[in-house]
Design an enzyme around this catalytic site. Sequence first.
Site, PDB file in Angstrom:
ATOM      1  N   GLY A  10       0.934  -1.298   0.076  1.00  0.00           N
ATOM      2  CA  GLY A  10       0.100  -0.081   0.031  1.00  0.00           C
ATOM      3  C   GLY A  10       0.851   1.263   0.078  1.00  0.00           C
ATOM      4  O   GLY A  10       0.093   2.398  -0.239  1.00  0.00           O
ATOM      5  N   ILE A  14       0.222   2.310  -6.959  1.00  0.00           N
ATOM      6  CA  ILE A  14      -1.026   1.937  -7.269  1.00  0.00           C
ATOM      7  C   ILE A  14      -1.836   1.651  -5.963  1.00  0.00           C
ATOM      8  O   ILE A  14      -3.016   2.027  -5.452  1.00  0.00           O
ATOM      9  CB  ILE A  14      -1.627   0.971  -8.168  1.00  0.00           C
ATOM     10  CG1 ILE A  14      -0.613   0.993  -9.471  1.00  0.00           C
ATOM     11  CG2 ILE A  14      -2.891   0.556  -8.488  1.00  0.00           C
ATOM     12  CD1 ILE A  14      -0.708  -0.266 -10.327  1.00  0.00           C
ATOM     13  N   GLY A  15      -0.942   0.920  -4.987  1.00  0.00           N
ATOM     14  CA  GLY A  15      -1.722   0.744  -3.514  1.00  0.00           C
ATOM     15  C   GLY A  15      -1.882   1.965  -2.980  1.00  0.00           C
ATOM     16  O   GLY A  15      -2.884   2.031  -2.103  1.00  0.00           O
ATOM     17  N   LEU A  41       8.494  -1.529   2.148  1.00  0.00           N
ATOM     18  CA  LEU A  41       9.125  -0.360   1.933  1.00  0.00           C
ATOM     19  C   LEU A  41      10.384  -0.907   1.236  1.00  0.00           C
ATOM     20  O   LEU A  41      11.624  -0.361   1.352  1.00  0.00           O
ATOM     21  CB  LEU A  41       9.611   0.423   3.136  1.00  0.00           C
ATOM     22  CG  LEU A  41       8.204   1.115   3.766  1.00  0.00           C
ATOM     23  CD1 LEU A  41       8.638   2.006   5.043  1.00  0.00           C
ATOM     24  CD2 LEU A  41       7.386   1.770   2.817  1.00  0.00           C
ATOM     25  N   THR A 126      -1.345  -8.379 -13.770  1.00  0.00           N
ATOM     26  CA  THR A 126      -1.061  -7.605 -14.859  1.00  0.00           C
ATOM     27  C   THR A 126      -1.398  -8.270 -16.409  1.00  0.00           C
ATOM     28  O   THR A 126      -1.416  -9.666 -16.481  1.00  0.00           O
ATOM     29  CB  THR A 126       0.300  -7.357 -15.017  1.00  0.00           C
ATOM     30  OG1 THR A 126       0.775  -6.792 -16.268  1.00  0.00           O
ATOM     31  CG2 THR A 126       1.207  -8.540 -14.716  1.00  0.00           C
ATOM     32  N   ASP A 127      -1.636  -7.378 -17.201  1.00  0.00           N
ATOM     33  CA  ASP A 127      -1.857  -8.251 -18.827  1.00  0.00           C
ATOM     34  C   ASP A 127      -0.708  -8.663 -19.276  1.00  0.00           C
ATOM     35  O   ASP A 127      -0.747  -9.728 -20.040  1.00  0.00           O
ATOM     36  CB  ASP A 127      -2.485  -7.073 -19.660  1.00  0.00           C
ATOM     37  CG  ASP A 127      -1.266  -5.719 -19.887  1.00  0.00           C
ATOM     38  OD1 ASP A 127      -0.236  -5.699 -19.034  1.00  0.00           O
ATOM     39  OD2 ASP A 127      -1.790  -4.846 -20.460  1.00  0.00           O
ATOM     40  N   GLU A 128       0.721  -8.487 -18.437  1.00  0.00           N
ATOM     41  CA  GLU A 128       1.870  -9.244 -19.155  1.00  0.00           C
ATOM     42  C   GLU A 128       1.865 -10.504 -19.087  1.00  0.00           C
ATOM     43  O   GLU A 128       2.790 -11.236 -19.609  1.00  0.00           O
ATOM     44  CB  GLU A 128       2.795  -8.496 -18.576  1.00  0.00           C
ATOM     45  CG  GLU A 128       3.047  -6.952 -18.652  1.00  0.00           C
ATOM     46  CD  GLU A 128       4.375  -6.290 -18.227  1.00  0.00           C
ATOM     47  OE1 GLU A 128       5.493  -6.715 -18.405  1.00  0.00           O
ATOM     48  OE2 GLU A 128       4.537  -4.872 -18.138  1.00  0.00           O
ATOM     49  N   TYR A 150       9.732 -10.741 -14.729  1.00  0.00           N
ATOM     50  CA  TYR A 150       8.529 -10.268 -13.990  1.00  0.00           C
ATOM     51  C   TYR A 150       7.213 -10.633 -14.368  1.00  0.00           C
ATOM     52  O   TYR A 150       6.415 -11.274 -13.510  1.00  0.00           O
ATOM     53  CB  TYR A 150       8.472  -8.512 -14.188  1.00  0.00           C
ATOM     54  CG  TYR A 150       7.087  -8.142 -14.222  1.00  0.00           C
ATOM     55  CD1 TYR A 150       6.724  -7.671 -12.885  1.00  0.00           C
ATOM     56  CD2 TYR A 150       6.253  -7.568 -15.226  1.00  0.00           C
ATOM     57  CE1 TYR A 150       5.582  -7.405 -12.531  1.00  0.00           C
ATOM     58  CE2 TYR A 150       4.928  -6.854 -14.622  1.00  0.00           C
ATOM     59  CZ  TYR A 150       4.783  -6.772 -13.550  1.00  0.00           C
ATOM     60  OH  TYR A 150       3.350  -6.225 -13.072  1.00  0.00           O
ATOM     61  N   ALA A 153       6.865 -14.330 -13.195  1.00  0.00           N
ATOM     62  CA  ALA A 153       6.727 -14.318 -11.437  1.00  0.00           C
ATOM     63  C   ALA A 153       5.220 -13.821 -11.304  1.00  0.00           C
ATOM     64  O   ALA A 153       4.682 -14.702 -10.297  1.00  0.00           O
ATOM     65  CB  ALA A 153       7.554 -13.351 -11.068  1.00  0.00           C
ATOM     66  N   LYS A 154       4.744 -12.936 -11.903  1.00  0.00           N
ATOM     67  CA  LYS A 154       3.377 -12.652 -11.677  1.00  0.00           C
ATOM     68  C   LYS A 154       2.139 -13.682 -12.010  1.00  0.00           C
ATOM     69  O   LYS A 154       1.509 -14.061 -11.195  1.00  0.00           O
ATOM     70  CB  LYS A 154       2.829 -11.327 -12.379  1.00  0.00           C
ATOM     71  CG  LYS A 154       3.658 -10.203 -11.943  1.00  0.00           C
ATOM     72  CD  LYS A 154       3.188  -9.506 -10.657  1.00  0.00           C
ATOM     73  CE  LYS A 154       1.615  -9.193 -10.671  1.00  0.00           C
ATOM     74  NZ  LYS A 154       1.251  -8.728  -9.099  1.00  0.00           N
ATOM     75  N   ASN A 180      -0.466   1.482 -15.943  1.00  0.00           N
ATOM     76  CA  ASN A 180      -0.993   2.609 -15.409  1.00  0.00           C
ATOM     77  C   ASN A 180      -0.123   3.730 -15.466  1.00  0.00           C
ATOM     78  O   ASN A 180       1.169   3.855 -15.483  1.00  0.00           O
ATOM     79  CB  ASN A 180      -1.113   2.146 -13.733  1.00  0.00           C
ATOM     80  CG  ASN A 180      -2.181   1.202 -13.143  1.00  0.00           C
ATOM     81  OD1 ASN A 180      -2.577   1.513 -12.418  1.00  0.00           O
ATOM     82  ND2 ASN A 180      -2.362   0.284 -14.357  1.00  0.00           N
TER      83      ASN A 180
HETATM   84  P1  NAD Z   1       5.239  -0.330  -7.177  1.00  0.00           P
HETATM   85  O1  NAD Z   1       6.609  -0.896  -7.297  1.00  0.00           O
HETATM   86  O2  NAD Z   1       4.977   1.150  -7.166  1.00  0.00           O
HETATM   87  O3  NAD Z   1       4.693  -0.571  -5.512  1.00  0.00           O
HETATM   88  C1  NAD Z   1       5.019  -2.089  -5.062  1.00  0.00           C
HETATM   89  C2  NAD Z   1       4.879  -2.008  -3.540  1.00  0.00           C
HETATM   90  O4  NAD Z   1       5.115  -3.170  -3.275  1.00  0.00           O
HETATM   91  C3  NAD Z   1       5.965  -0.916  -2.916  1.00  0.00           C
HETATM   92  O5  NAD Z   1       5.396  -0.219  -2.049  1.00  0.00           O
HETATM   93  C4  NAD Z   1       7.087  -1.898  -2.132  1.00  0.00           C
HETATM   94  O6  NAD Z   1       7.581  -1.544  -1.218  1.00  0.00           O
HETATM   95  C5  NAD Z   1       5.966  -3.095  -1.840  1.00  0.00           C
HETATM   96  N1  NAD Z   1       6.707  -4.367  -1.736  1.00  0.00           N
HETATM   97  C6  NAD Z   1       7.522  -4.950  -2.836  1.00  0.00           C
HETATM   98  N2  NAD Z   1       7.949  -6.159  -2.353  1.00  0.00           N
HETATM   99  C7  NAD Z   1       7.316  -6.580  -1.207  1.00  0.00           C
HETATM  100  C8  NAD Z   1       7.027  -7.503  -0.155  1.00  0.00           C
HETATM  101  N3  NAD Z   1       7.837  -8.711  -0.436  1.00  0.00           N
HETATM  102  N4  NAD Z   1       6.344  -7.365   0.919  1.00  0.00           N
HETATM  103  C9  NAD Z   1       5.412  -6.370   1.007  1.00  0.00           C
HETATM  104  N5  NAD Z   1       5.738  -5.337   0.210  1.00  0.00           N
HETATM  105  C10 NAD Z   1       6.559  -5.558  -0.802  1.00  0.00           C
HETATM  106  O7  NAD Z   1       4.435  -0.953  -8.051  1.00  0.00           O
HETATM  107  P2  NAD Z   1       2.763  -0.494  -8.545  1.00  0.00           P
HETATM  108  O8  NAD Z   1       2.898  -0.120  -9.821  1.00  0.00           O
HETATM  109  O9  NAD Z   1       2.118   0.234  -7.767  1.00  0.00           O
HETATM  110  O10 NAD Z   1       2.066  -2.083  -8.743  1.00  0.00           O
HETATM  111  C11 NAD Z   1       1.359  -2.498  -7.725  1.00  0.00           C
HETATM  112  C12 NAD Z   1       0.633  -4.024  -8.419  1.00  0.00           C
HETATM  113  O11 NAD Z   1      -0.119  -3.770  -9.423  1.00  0.00           O
HETATM  114  C13 NAD Z   1       1.695  -4.940  -8.710  1.00  0.00           C
HETATM  115  O12 NAD Z   1       1.250  -6.261  -8.404  1.00  0.00           O
HETATM  116  C14 NAD Z   1       1.904  -4.973 -10.266  1.00  0.00           C
HETATM  117  O13 NAD Z   1       2.229  -6.229 -10.690  1.00  0.00           O
HETATM  118  C15 NAD Z   1       0.423  -4.522 -10.560  1.00  0.00           C
HETATM  119  N6  NAD Z   1       0.127  -3.683 -11.731  1.00  0.00           N
HETATM  120  C16 NAD Z   1       0.923  -2.744 -12.233  1.00  0.00           C
HETATM  121  C17 NAD Z   1       0.870  -1.850 -13.336  1.00  0.00           C
HETATM  122  C18 NAD Z   1       1.467  -0.630 -13.780  1.00  0.00           C
HETATM  123  O14 NAD Z   1       1.457  -0.228 -14.749  1.00  0.00           O
HETATM  124  N7  NAD Z   1       2.162  -0.111 -12.689  1.00  0.00           N
HETATM  125  C19 NAD Z   1      -0.078  -2.493 -14.215  1.00  0.00           C
HETATM  126  C20 NAD Z   1      -0.740  -3.701 -14.009  1.00  0.00           C
HETATM  127  C21 NAD Z   1      -0.514  -4.337 -12.842  1.00  0.00           C
END
Ligand code: NAD
Length: 326
Positions: A10, A14-15, A41, A126-128, A150, A153-154, A180
């Site tokens: 969070g 996005i979180g 973090l 993700t769509d990936e 990446y 793993a997703k 996003n």
């Molecule tokens: P981000 O890298 O900004 O945030 C990820 C967060 O997860 C960070 O706050 C990080 O500290 C935390 N984190 C990482 N490893 C952790 C762990 N082991 N335990 C607890 N916290 C951990 O990423 P985002 O862009 O906000 O993406 C959030 C989710 O949305 C991801 O699952 C990503 O795959 C998915 N997503 C992202 C996009 C995009 O365009 N950014 C698109 C589709 C899906």
Amino acid sequence: MVTRVLVTGGAGFIGSHYVRTLLTGGFPAWAGAEVTVLDKLAYSGNLANLEPVAGGYAFVQGDICDSELLASLVPGHDVVVNFAAETHVDRSITAADVFALTNVVGTHRLAAACLEAGARLVHVSTDEVYGSIETGSWTEEAPLSPNSPYAAAKAGGDVLALSYARTHGLDVRVTRCGNNYGPYQFPEKVIPLFVTRLLERCPVPLYGDGLNVRDWIHVDDHCRGIQLVAERGAPGEVYHISGATELTNLELTGLLLRALDAGWEMVRRVPDRKGHDRRYSLDDGRLRALGFRPATRFEDGLAATVRWYVDNPAWWKPLRDSLPQA
Ligand code: NAD
């Protein structure tokens, strides 16, 4: 009844948008929700992203791979919304270990903890995971064929989470979304990278022929889609969330150059990313049947996003300075 929500990851891009929206009344069905944020973090996690709602949530710094921590934290929550992940494709090409740990093992441990605690799991993906598609769009039934570490793993995390629905009857819902954009995105991703570099009159790196196509969605629309799935989705189901805005990287670069009053001489062509997927495209009919429509027009969302980075150098400059300089 008050909903008790654990938001993992969070403090990321996005979180944190999801948490800010939830705590400022953006999801009326969950008004008054009690929110806990669990975040390791890691480099992209940043409590400054939650500054606007400081004091409104409980924070635990920790890892979703930590089963002991999860066993004490997840009970008492009705829903877990999992954003925690390693998210940058380029990093997964050079150092994939942590991607396998967080995105696969961490997701698995979270699903196991939800099962134990009787909590619903909304897993953000993700769509990936589908690989690359030349024409047409994937439905949720398309086979997974991820190409980058990446995406692989997703995909591993997705199928493990869904296995808890099939095997144990856990209420798991998976969302898959395109690219996003919006405020508070870590400045290694293409839009904030290009915007912040152009603001400092530095050239921007464009991969290969620039003809890779991505489906763009404003982070607010993504979060509203996730919330719709959390509230009204079906257990064990996957939902696509699309912004219905497909652009080549060349087109996106042109829009950013125009927004920042810069010319093509600011673009430096760099060798293509290894295994670079050509195009992603999602059929989001299942979510639209629940009433979903993206609300932000791309041109408006992009202009507001550029404005946000212009107005918030104190947020992004320290993060940019922490990155290897191109
Ligand atoms: P981000 O890298 O900004 O945030 C990820 C967060 O997860 C960070 O706050 C990080 O500290 C935390 N984190 C990482 N490893 C952790 C762990 N082991 N335990 C607890 N916290 C951990 O990423 P985002 O862009 O906000 O993406 C959030 C989710 O949305 C991801 O699952 C990503 O795959 C998915 N997503 C992202 C996009 C995009 O365009 N950014 C698109 C589709 C899906």
